[in-house]
Scaffold this motif. Structure first.
Motif, PDB file in Angstrom:
ATOM      1  N   PHE A 121      63.463  25.645  69.139  1.00 39.33           N
ATOM      2  CA  PHE A 121      63.928  25.721  67.758  1.00 39.33           C
ATOM      3  C   PHE A 121      65.419  25.405  67.677  1.00 39.33           C
ATOM      4  O   PHE A 121      66.208  25.847  68.527  1.00 39.33           O
ATOM      5  CB  PHE A 121      63.662  27.135  67.238  1.00 39.33           C
ATOM      6  CG  PHE A 121      64.266  27.438  65.899  1.00 39.33           C
ATOM      7  CD1 PHE A 121      65.443  28.159  65.795  1.00 39.33           C
ATOM      8  CD2 PHE A 121      63.650  26.995  64.740  1.00 39.33           C
ATOM      9  CE1 PHE A 121      65.996  28.447  64.567  1.00 39.33           C
ATOM     10  CE2 PHE A 121      64.193  27.274  63.493  1.00 39.33           C
ATOM     11  CZ  PHE A 121      65.375  28.005  63.411  1.00 39.33           C
ATOM     12  N   VAL A 122      65.784  24.649  66.625  1.00 37.10           N
ATOM     13  CA  VAL A 122      67.191  24.330  66.392  1.00 37.10           C
ATOM     14  C   VAL A 122      67.675  24.962  65.081  1.00 37.10           C
ATOM     15  O   VAL A 122      68.659  25.682  65.062  1.00 37.10           O
ATOM     16  CB  VAL A 122      67.408  22.806  66.357  1.00 37.10           C
ATOM     17  CG1 VAL A 122      68.851  22.479  65.987  1.00 37.10           C
ATOM     18  CG2 VAL A 122      67.034  22.174  67.688  1.00 37.10           C
ATOM     19  N   ALA A 123      66.962  24.671  63.990  1.00 41.05           N
ATOM     20  CA  ALA A 123      67.398  25.167  62.685  1.00 41.05           C
ATOM     21  C   ALA A 123      66.238  25.084  61.706  1.00 41.05           C
ATOM     22  O   ALA A 123      65.313  24.289  61.891  1.00 41.05           O
ATOM     23  CB  ALA A 123      68.585  24.363  62.167  1.00 41.05           C
ATOM     24  N   ALA A 124      66.313  25.910  60.651  1.00 38.94           N
ATOM     25  CA  ALA A 124      65.278  25.900  59.629  1.00 38.94           C
ATOM     26  C   ALA A 124      65.908  26.166  58.270  1.00 38.94           C
ATOM     27  O   ALA A 124      67.004  26.739  58.180  1.00 38.94           O
ATOM     28  CB  ALA A 124      64.206  26.932  59.931  1.00 38.94           C
ATOM     29  N   ASN A 166      68.453  29.387  51.909  1.00 38.38           N
ATOM     30  CA  ASN A 166      68.732  30.095  53.163  1.00 38.38           C
ATOM     31  C   ASN A 166      68.486  29.175  54.348  1.00 38.38           C
ATOM     32  O   ASN A 166      67.536  28.392  54.354  1.00 38.38           O
ATOM     33  CB  ASN A 166      67.843  31.333  53.300  1.00 38.38           C
ATOM     34  CG  ASN A 166      68.359  32.491  52.460  1.00 38.38           C
ATOM     35  OD1 ASN A 166      69.454  32.983  52.684  1.00 38.38           O
ATOM     36  ND2 ASN A 166      67.585  32.896  51.469  1.00 38.38           N
ATOM     37  N   THR A 167      69.340  29.296  55.345  1.00 44.89           N
ATOM     38  CA  THR A 167      69.194  28.513  56.562  1.00 44.89           C
ATOM     39  C   THR A 167      69.284  29.429  57.781  1.00 44.89           C
ATOM     40  O   THR A 167      69.847  30.525  57.709  1.00 44.89           O
ATOM     41  CB  THR A 167      70.261  27.417  56.677  1.00 44.89           C
ATOM     42  OG1 THR A 167      71.562  28.034  56.715  1.00 44.89           O
ATOM     43  CG2 THR A 167      70.195  26.460  55.502  1.00 44.89           C
ATOM     44  N   ARG A 225      78.028  24.564  64.821  1.00 46.97           N
ATOM     45  CA  ARG A 225      78.120  23.132  65.128  1.00 46.97           C
ATOM     46  C   ARG A 225      77.122  22.304  64.320  1.00 46.97           C
ATOM     47  O   ARG A 225      77.444  21.199  63.874  1.00 46.97           O
ATOM     48  CB  ARG A 225      77.872  22.889  66.620  1.00 46.97           C
ATOM     49  CG  ARG A 225      78.828  23.609  67.543  1.00 46.97           C
ATOM     50  CD  ARG A 225      78.641  23.160  68.990  1.00 46.97           C
ATOM     51  NE  ARG A 225      77.309  23.431  69.501  1.00 46.97           N
ATOM     52  CZ  ARG A 225      76.491  22.496  69.996  1.00 46.97           C
ATOM     53  NH1 ARG A 225      76.882  21.229  70.020  1.00 46.97           N
ATOM     54  NH2 ARG A 225      75.292  22.828  70.459  1.00 46.97           N
ATOM     55  N   PHE A 226      75.918  22.798  64.141  1.00 48.25           N
ATOM     56  CA  PHE A 226      74.860  22.056  63.436  1.00 48.25           C
ATOM     57  C   PHE A 226      74.600  22.700  62.076  1.00 48.25           C
ATOM     58  O   PHE A 226      74.632  23.933  61.933  1.00 48.25           O
ATOM     59  CB  PHE A 226      73.569  22.074  64.237  1.00 48.25           C
ATOM     60  CG  PHE A 226      73.590  21.304  65.522  1.00 48.25           C
ATOM     61  CD1 PHE A 226      74.756  20.773  66.040  1.00 48.25           C
ATOM     62  CD2 PHE A 226      72.406  21.089  66.220  1.00 48.25           C
ATOM     63  CE1 PHE A 226      74.769  20.059  67.230  1.00 48.25           C
ATOM     64  CE2 PHE A 226      72.383  20.380  67.413  1.00 48.25           C
ATOM     65  CZ  PHE A 226      73.580  19.869  67.919  1.00 48.25           C
ATOM     66  N   THR A 227      74.290  21.853  61.096  1.00 53.39           N
ATOM     67  CA  THR A 227      73.973  22.335  59.758  1.00 53.39           C
ATOM     68  C   THR A 227      72.716  21.647  59.246  1.00 53.39           C
ATOM     69  O   THR A 227      72.657  20.415  59.234  1.00 53.39           O
ATOM     70  CB  THR A 227      75.122  22.069  58.781  1.00 53.39           C
ATOM     71  OG1 THR A 227      76.319  22.689  59.263  1.00 53.39           O
ATOM     72  CG2 THR A 227      74.795  22.605  57.398  1.00 53.39           C
ATOM     73  N   ILE A 228      71.745  22.437  58.815  1.00 50.52           N
ATOM     74  CA  ILE A 228      70.538  21.891  58.213  1.00 50.52           C
ATOM     75  C   ILE A 228      70.686  21.943  56.695  1.00 50.52           C
ATOM     76  O   ILE A 228      71.242  22.894  56.140  1.00 50.52           O
ATOM     77  CB  ILE A 228      69.282  22.657  58.675  1.00 50.52           C
ATOM     78  CG1 ILE A 228      68.012  21.974  58.175  1.00 50.52           C
ATOM     79  CG2 ILE A 228      69.341  24.125  58.257  1.00 50.52           C
ATOM     80  CD1 ILE A 228      66.737  22.563  58.771  1.00 50.52           C
ATOM     81  N   SER A 229      70.193  20.910  56.034  1.00 51.74           N
ATOM     82  CA  SER A 229      70.217  20.871  54.579  1.00 51.74           C
ATOM     83  C   SER A 229      69.019  20.056  54.109  1.00 51.74           C
ATOM     84  O   SER A 229      68.355  19.400  54.907  1.00 51.74           O
ATOM     85  CB  SER A 229      71.520  20.256  54.059  1.00 51.74           C
ATOM     86  OG  SER A 229      71.660  18.918  54.501  1.00 51.74           O
ATOM     87  N   TYR A 236      67.954  17.122  56.424  1.00 51.46           N
ATOM     88  CA  TYR A 236      69.002  16.568  57.286  1.00 51.46           C
ATOM     89  C   TYR A 236      69.405  17.570  58.368  1.00 51.46           C
ATOM     90  O   TYR A 236      69.259  18.782  58.197  1.00 51.46           O
ATOM     91  CB  TYR A 236      70.240  16.233  56.457  1.00 51.46           C
ATOM     92  CG  TYR A 236      69.982  15.311  55.295  1.00 51.46           C
ATOM     93  CD1 TYR A 236      69.780  15.813  54.016  1.00 51.46           C
ATOM     94  CD2 TYR A 236      69.941  13.927  55.477  1.00 51.46           C
ATOM     95  CE1 TYR A 236      69.542  14.977  52.952  1.00 51.46           C
ATOM     96  CE2 TYR A 236      69.705  13.085  54.402  1.00 51.46           C
ATOM     97  CZ  TYR A 236      69.508  13.617  53.146  1.00 51.46           C
ATOM     98  OH  TYR A 236      69.273  12.774  52.083  1.00 51.46           O
ATOM     99  N   LEU A 237      69.952  17.025  59.434  1.00 53.03           N
ATOM    100  CA  LEU A 237      70.593  17.863  60.447  1.00 53.03           C
ATOM    101  C   LEU A 237      71.936  17.219  60.787  1.00 53.03           C
ATOM    102  O   LEU A 237      71.977  16.155  61.407  1.00 53.03           O
ATOM    103  CB  LEU A 237      69.736  17.989  61.708  1.00 53.03           C
ATOM    104  CG  LEU A 237      70.311  18.940  62.758  1.00 53.03           C
ATOM    105  CD1 LEU A 237      70.257  20.386  62.264  1.00 53.03           C
ATOM    106  CD2 LEU A 237      69.548  18.813  64.086  1.00 53.03           C
TER     107      LEU A 237
END
Length: 122
Positions: free
Chosen positions: A47-50, A57-58, A67-71, A80-81
């Protein structure tokens, strides 16, 4: 049925940035929670991001926090990542996934993309 197509992978130098995109087909994109996972050679998919359905909510793995942002953009059926300050440890195939709940478990996601390769050179 949802089809997911990732793009934006490639070769990047350590310390650089990259933005991955995942385009979804169908009119039900906004009803799904979305996530990014990655799989390095010889390792399990992790898992990286959700992000929740409305994007309010992320959740990030500890290894990528800060460092990483999910949207997501529900009008464009795209998630996006944004990857910043990447390192060699981020080298992997990155997959997006769609599911009904936010979870770090791969088995809980119903739809997967084919993946996009990210390679970080040191």
């Amino acid at each position: 049925q949802v089809q997911l197509v990732e793009s934006g992978g490639g070769l990047v130098q350590a310390g650089g940035s990259l933005r991955l995109s995942c385009a979804a087909s169908g009119r039900t994109f906004s009803t799904y929670a979305m996530a990014w996972f990655r799989q390095a050679p010889g390792k399990e998919r992790e898992f990286v991001a959700a992000i929740t359905r409305r994007g309010d909510n992320t959740y990030n793995a500890e290894s990528v926090k800060g460092r990483f942002t999910i949207s997501r953009d529900n009008a464009k059926n795209t998630v996006y990542l944004q990857m910043n300050m990447v390192g060699p440890e981020d080298t992997a195939v990155y997959y997006c996934a769609a599911g009904w709940v936010i979870t770090q478990k791969t088995v809980e996601y119903d739809y997967w993309g084919q993946g996009t390769q990210v390679t970080v050179s040191s």
